[in-house]
Design an enzyme around this catalytic site. Sequence first.
Site, PDB file in Angstrom:
ATOM      1  N   ASP A 124      -5.950   5.614   6.988  1.00  0.00           N
ATOM      2  CA  ASP A 124      -6.133   4.442   6.135  1.00  0.00           C
ATOM      3  C   ASP A 124      -5.784   3.183   6.923  1.00  0.00           C
ATOM      4  O   ASP A 124      -4.668   3.047   7.436  1.00  0.00           O
ATOM      5  CB  ASP A 124      -5.217   4.580   4.913  1.00  0.00           C
ATOM      6  N   SER A 152      -4.915   2.184  -4.766  1.00  0.00           N
ATOM      7  CA  SER A 152      -4.554   0.971  -4.037  1.00  0.00           C
ATOM      8  C   SER A 152      -3.820  -0.006  -4.953  1.00  0.00           C
ATOM      9  O   SER A 152      -2.725   0.298  -5.424  1.00  0.00           O
ATOM     10  CB  SER A 152      -5.812   0.359  -3.410  1.00  0.00           C
ATOM     11  N   HIS A 200      -9.306   4.894   3.251  1.00  0.00           N
ATOM     12  CA  HIS A 200      -8.932   4.219   2.002  1.00  0.00           C
ATOM     13  C   HIS A 200     -10.039   4.264   0.946  1.00  0.00           C
ATOM     14  O   HIS A 200      -9.890   3.706  -0.126  1.00  0.00           O
ATOM     15  CB  HIS A 200      -8.596   2.751   2.322  1.00  0.00           C
TER      16      HIS A 200
END
Length: 280
Positions: free
Chosen positions: A225, A149, A258
């Site tokens: 995600d 991320s 995620h």
Amino acid sequence: MTLENVSSNKMFGGWLKQYRHHSDTLNCHMRFAIYLPPQAASQKVPVLYWLSGLTCTDENVMQKSGIQRVAAELGIAIVAPDTSPRGENVADDESAAYDFGLGAGFYLNATQAPFNTHYQMYDYVVKELPTLIEQHFPVSNMRSISGHSMGGHGAISIGLKNPEKYQSISAFSPICNPINCPWGQKAFNGYLGSDQTTWAEYDSSELMKNSTVKLPMLVDQGTEDNFLTEQLKPETLVDAAKTQQSPLTLRMQEGYDHSYFFISSFIEDHLRFHAKYLLK
């Protein structure tokens, strides 16, 4: 430089350790984690640097990903820094938001007060931390870099800007085009100011557009995600890589989100990918 050993646990024949030290770059005390595989007892081993995402610390990847098992097999050390400077005197977002300030350093060098006093994460990751690791531990100067991320953004942008320092790059769910997403716009405006010409220096897609770097790169992205469309935008990185004929592999993983459940599912692939370049 003095290192304070915070914890030490044997894992898969190697050692997972946490250390605390004073960072001259960040002007505060910092903590990092290092996994030394069993091979490090008798020889210098290469290092994979892992950069974590928003709200994370050095502990997330070491406790949730299962990265140590394959690292022990391959003989690769893992180093995980914190995601931002910490301490009572370190500036934070006034509203204590999760996406700016403490825990959200974005792996850049801040130029705006009061953040420029401490938020120099780019220099910490690229310069100070590797020097510290190579001075104090049985590791070689063979490095690769990965992250998740915000840390995926950090890994790709740092790798593209410093191809001589890394053998390969990988990322899970990276923020690929931060100048065009809410997370990045908030962080860059706060850390770098309103002059958006400076933002592109830390944007992976913009860097790729102008890059002649041919470092091998692997990116995994989950199709479920929640941040995919608004925040992550992997298509921008892919388009730039195609234009530059850069060796990027993007794998869209069906049904994954995620989280570290996603990361733990494919972390072995990433370690074996890096091993091809770290152990040559």
